[in-house]
Design a protein around this motif. Sequence first.
Motif, PDB file in Angstrom:
ATOM      1  N   ARG A 157      45.362  48.074  57.123  1.00  0.00           N
ATOM      2  CA  ARG A 157      44.129  47.876  57.245  1.00  0.00           C
ATOM      3  C   ARG A 157      43.301  47.275  56.147  1.00  0.00           C
ATOM      4  O   ARG A 157      41.807  47.574  56.636  1.00  0.00           O
ATOM      5  CB  ARG A 157      43.605  48.836  57.933  1.00  0.00           C
ATOM      6  N   HIS A 158      43.400  47.999  55.009  1.00  0.00           N
ATOM      7  CA  HIS A 158      41.954  47.521  53.782  1.00  0.00           C
ATOM      8  C   HIS A 158      42.745  46.730  52.371  1.00  0.00           C
ATOM      9  O   HIS A 158      44.343  46.920  52.653  1.00  0.00           O
ATOM     10  CB  HIS A 158      41.863  49.336  53.454  1.00  0.00           C
ATOM     11  N   LYS A 159      42.177  46.318  51.916  1.00  0.00           N
ATOM     12  CA  LYS A 159      42.519  45.124  50.766  1.00  0.00           C
ATOM     13  C   LYS A 159      41.509  45.597  49.997  1.00  0.00           C
ATOM     14  O   LYS A 159      40.224  45.203  50.244  1.00  0.00           O
ATOM     15  CB  LYS A 159      42.963  43.764  51.153  1.00  0.00           C
ATOM     16  N   ILE A 160      41.979  44.879  48.611  1.00  0.00           N
ATOM     17  CA  ILE A 160      41.219  44.898  47.085  1.00  0.00           C
ATOM     18  C   ILE A 160      40.640  43.700  47.512  1.00  0.00           C
ATOM     19  O   ILE A 160      42.048  42.913  46.454  1.00  0.00           O
ATOM     20  CB  ILE A 160      41.981  45.022  46.132  1.00  0.00           C
ATOM     21  N   LEU A 161      39.704  42.472  47.337  1.00  0.00           N
ATOM     22  CA  LEU A 161      39.688  41.737  46.309  1.00  0.00           C
ATOM     23  C   LEU A 161      39.060  41.763  45.475  1.00  0.00           C
ATOM     24  O   LEU A 161      37.689  41.996  44.887  1.00  0.00           O
ATOM     25  CB  LEU A 161      38.769  40.703  47.744  1.00  0.00           C
ATOM     26  N   TYR A 162      39.712  40.949  44.238  1.00  0.00           N
ATOM     27  CA  TYR A 162      38.914  40.368  43.088  1.00  0.00           C
ATOM     28  C   TYR A 162      38.671  39.105  42.826  1.00  0.00           C
ATOM     29  O   TYR A 162      39.392  38.523  43.168  1.00  0.00           O
ATOM     30  CB  TYR A 162      39.906  40.549  41.964  1.00  0.00           C
ATOM     31  N   VAL A 163      37.165  38.657  42.694  1.00  0.00           N
ATOM     32  CA  VAL A 163      36.434  37.751  42.543  1.00  0.00           C
ATOM     33  C   VAL A 163      36.649  37.231  41.504  1.00  0.00           C
ATOM     34  O   VAL A 163      35.957  37.676  40.826  1.00  0.00           O
ATOM     35  CB  VAL A 163      35.266  38.277  43.686  1.00  0.00           C
ATOM     36  N   THR A 164      35.930  35.232  41.693  1.00  0.00           N
ATOM     37  CA  THR A 164      36.116  35.229  40.061  1.00  0.00           C
ATOM     38  C   THR A 164      35.271  33.867  40.066  1.00  0.00           C
ATOM     39  O   THR A 164      35.782  33.793  41.590  1.00  0.00           O
ATOM     40  CB  THR A 164      37.739  35.016  38.906  1.00  0.00           C
ATOM     41  N   HIS A 165      34.817  34.015  39.638  1.00  0.00           N
ATOM     42  CA  HIS A 165      34.408  32.118  39.737  1.00  0.00           C
ATOM     43  C   HIS A 165      34.682  31.016  39.540  1.00  0.00           C
ATOM     44  O   HIS A 165      35.886  30.810  38.634  1.00  0.00           O
ATOM     45  CB  HIS A 165      33.375  31.915  38.089  1.00  0.00           C
ATOM     46  N   SER A 166      34.866  30.188  40.340  1.00  0.00           N
ATOM     47  CA  SER A 166      35.467  29.626  40.750  1.00  0.00           C
ATOM     48  C   SER A 166      35.322  28.084  39.331  1.00  0.00           C
ATOM     49  O   SER A 166      34.267  28.441  39.521  1.00  0.00           O
ATOM     50  CB  SER A 166      35.516  28.590  42.204  1.00  0.00           C
ATOM     51  N   ILE A 167      36.718  27.179  39.575  1.00  0.00           N
ATOM     52  CA  ILE A 167      36.609  26.055  38.007  1.00  0.00           C
ATOM     53  C   ILE A 167      37.176  25.290  38.685  1.00  0.00           C
ATOM     54  O   ILE A 167      38.175  24.850  39.805  1.00  0.00           O
ATOM     55  CB  ILE A 167      36.673  26.466  36.989  1.00  0.00           C
ATOM     56  N   PRO A 168      36.869  23.627  38.399  1.00  0.00           N
ATOM     57  CA  PRO A 168      37.717  22.864  39.152  1.00  0.00           C
ATOM     58  C   PRO A 168      39.182  22.891  38.539  1.00  0.00           C
ATOM     59  O   PRO A 168      40.083  23.442  37.768  1.00  0.00           O
ATOM     60  CB  PRO A 168      37.383  21.261  38.125  1.00  0.00           C
ATOM     61  N   SER A 169      39.908  22.458  39.051  1.00  0.00           N
ATOM     62  CA  SER A 169      41.772  22.506  39.207  1.00  0.00           C
ATOM     63  C   SER A 169      41.699  21.496  37.483  1.00  0.00           C
ATOM     64  O   SER A 169      42.447  22.086  36.929  1.00  0.00           O
ATOM     65  CB  SER A 169      42.154  21.579  40.074  1.00  0.00           C
TER      66      SER A 169
ATOM     67  N   GLY B 146      38.900  46.216  56.807  1.00  0.00           N
ATOM     68  CA  GLY B 146      37.952  46.420  55.376  1.00  0.00           C
ATOM     69  C   GLY B 146      38.679  46.290  53.973  1.00  0.00           C
ATOM     70  O   GLY B 146      39.704  45.781  53.275  1.00  0.00           O
ATOM     71  N   VAL B 147      37.203  45.322  52.883  1.00  0.00           N
ATOM     72  CA  VAL B 147      37.574  45.248  51.767  1.00  0.00           C
ATOM     73  C   VAL B 147      36.833  45.769  50.620  1.00  0.00           C
ATOM     74  O   VAL B 147      35.744  46.022  50.527  1.00  0.00           O
ATOM     75  CB  VAL B 147      37.322  43.850  51.943  1.00  0.00           C
ATOM     76  N   LEU B 148      37.421  45.801  49.608  1.00  0.00           N
ATOM     77  CA  LEU B 148      36.852  46.788  48.147  1.00  0.00           C
ATOM     78  C   LEU B 148      36.808  45.321  47.872  1.00  0.00           C
ATOM     79  O   LEU B 148      37.460  44.391  46.823  1.00  0.00           O
ATOM     80  CB  LEU B 148      37.565  47.301  48.113  1.00  0.00           C
ATOM     81  N   VAL B 149      35.153  44.826  47.014  1.00  0.00           N
ATOM     82  CA  VAL B 149      34.883  43.131  46.229  1.00  0.00           C
ATOM     83  C   VAL B 149      34.868  43.399  44.691  1.00  0.00           C
ATOM     84  O   VAL B 149      34.620  44.205  45.249  1.00  0.00           O
ATOM     85  CB  VAL B 149      33.943  42.759  47.147  1.00  0.00           C
ATOM     86  N   VAL B 150      35.872  43.493  43.864  1.00  0.00           N
ATOM     87  CA  VAL B 150      35.571  43.983  42.763  1.00  0.00           C
ATOM     88  C   VAL B 150      35.672  42.569  42.165  1.00  0.00           C
ATOM     89  O   VAL B 150      36.135  40.961  41.590  1.00  0.00           O
ATOM     90  CB  VAL B 150      37.132  44.516  41.717  1.00  0.00           C
ATOM     91  N   PRO B 151      34.927  42.281  40.895  1.00  0.00           N
ATOM     92  CA  PRO B 151      33.532  40.847  40.757  1.00  0.00           C
ATOM     93  C   PRO B 151      35.095  41.040  38.976  1.00  0.00           C
ATOM     94  O   PRO B 151      33.813  40.917  37.843  1.00  0.00           O
ATOM     95  CB  PRO B 151      32.131  41.408  40.181  1.00  0.00           C
ATOM     96  N   ILE B 152      35.662  41.077  39.045  1.00  0.00           N
ATOM     97  CA  ILE B 152      36.464  41.098  38.181  1.00  0.00           C
ATOM     98  C   ILE B 152      36.301  39.219  37.175  1.00  0.00           C
ATOM     99  O   ILE B 152      36.192  39.792  35.306  1.00  0.00           O
ATOM    100  CB  ILE B 152      37.912  41.336  38.120  1.00  0.00           C
ATOM    101  N   GLY B 153      35.250  38.939  37.359  1.00  0.00           N
ATOM    102  CA  GLY B 153      34.999  38.114  36.544  1.00  0.00           C
ATOM    103  C   GLY B 153      33.528  37.158  35.944  1.00  0.00           C
ATOM    104  O   GLY B 153      33.088  36.838  35.536  1.00  0.00           O
TER     105      GLY B 153
END
Length: 376
Positions: free
Chosen positions: A186-198, A268-275
Amino acid sequence: MENVDLQPFDAVVLLSFGGPEKPQDVLPFLQNVTRGRGIPDERLKEVGEHYYLFGGKSPINEQNQALLQALKNEFSSRGILTPILWGNRNWNPYLTDVIREHASNSGARNFLAIDTSAYSSYSSCRQYREDFAETVGTLDGEGLKITFEKIRQYYNHPGFAGAELKCVRDGLSRFKEIAGELDPTRHKILYVTHSIPSTMQGTSERFTSGYQAQHEELIKWIGQELEGGEKLDAELVFCSRSGSPHTPWLEPDINDRMRELSDEGIEGVLVVPIGFVSDHMEVKFDLDTEAAETAQELGMSFLRAESVGTSSPFVSGLVDLVLERVAQVRGEHADPAVINAGTALIPGSGACSLTCCEGAKLKNTVPNWSRAVTQE
């Protein structure tokens, strides 16, 4: 306490993105960020509305001041007397102005830089090197001969990694309070960073392991370090995409992925601003505002973990990286500290190839409010 010598460097400088301090600063700041891209002021005024939601002020400058003071305290505790300065790319205090004043007043000529981005890409590393080159050229024209070196990207340094691990653990502890006992179904960790062009991702892979792989290595290591009761499935997602929808950028966007996960039964999600090393505008708007609103819309439990900020392991690790680069420049033995995630990625150094992470700035690209393909 014995004093520690950082020669051949006369000063250390903390280099960051910069941000507006008041509503009147927003348009000039955005003009600085997008200079040379052909973005009309009318469009920039629209973009500036995101800053006005926060009183026209970015939190980044205060956060850099706090980091600067923490670094000064760490220098002092280790007997390092070398001065440490702070300069920005896009707003006061501008890097060139800071270096000009210090070099003129003290005679300093050789500077070692700490930047506020942990990963390798054009926008998160090479563009800072271009800032150094611009400052060197400007001051050379004024009769001041200066040099710059830089610490390595620190995504896999134990200081930064350990600080991120603590942020995740603290976040999981708080997440339990709002979501109940952790449940991988039911729960997950989402690590988030800034997207960049491919294309920028591709150039980051030419001489380094690559922007995305560096994040994934750190995420893998954190997963290995978490205890059994803390473990949840985790993945890397992105925020702050800008530019033409026809230009490929790294995906998935955090909001899109949250909608998919909701359809798959994640509650539910735990969002981690890893970037991001501090809670600046991408974190405050993209995560604390937009992603939080998406979670509310979906009926998902949502918590955003802290960024590393001025945590002791992070600050101490940055000073370790300063000492590492000093030793390398002196030609002394330096055994770079690195986490072991079971991969073949290597630490790297502050010395990059002339063509490392090269890539032209995107024309006619305006970020969601300030980023210009560069992490604030």
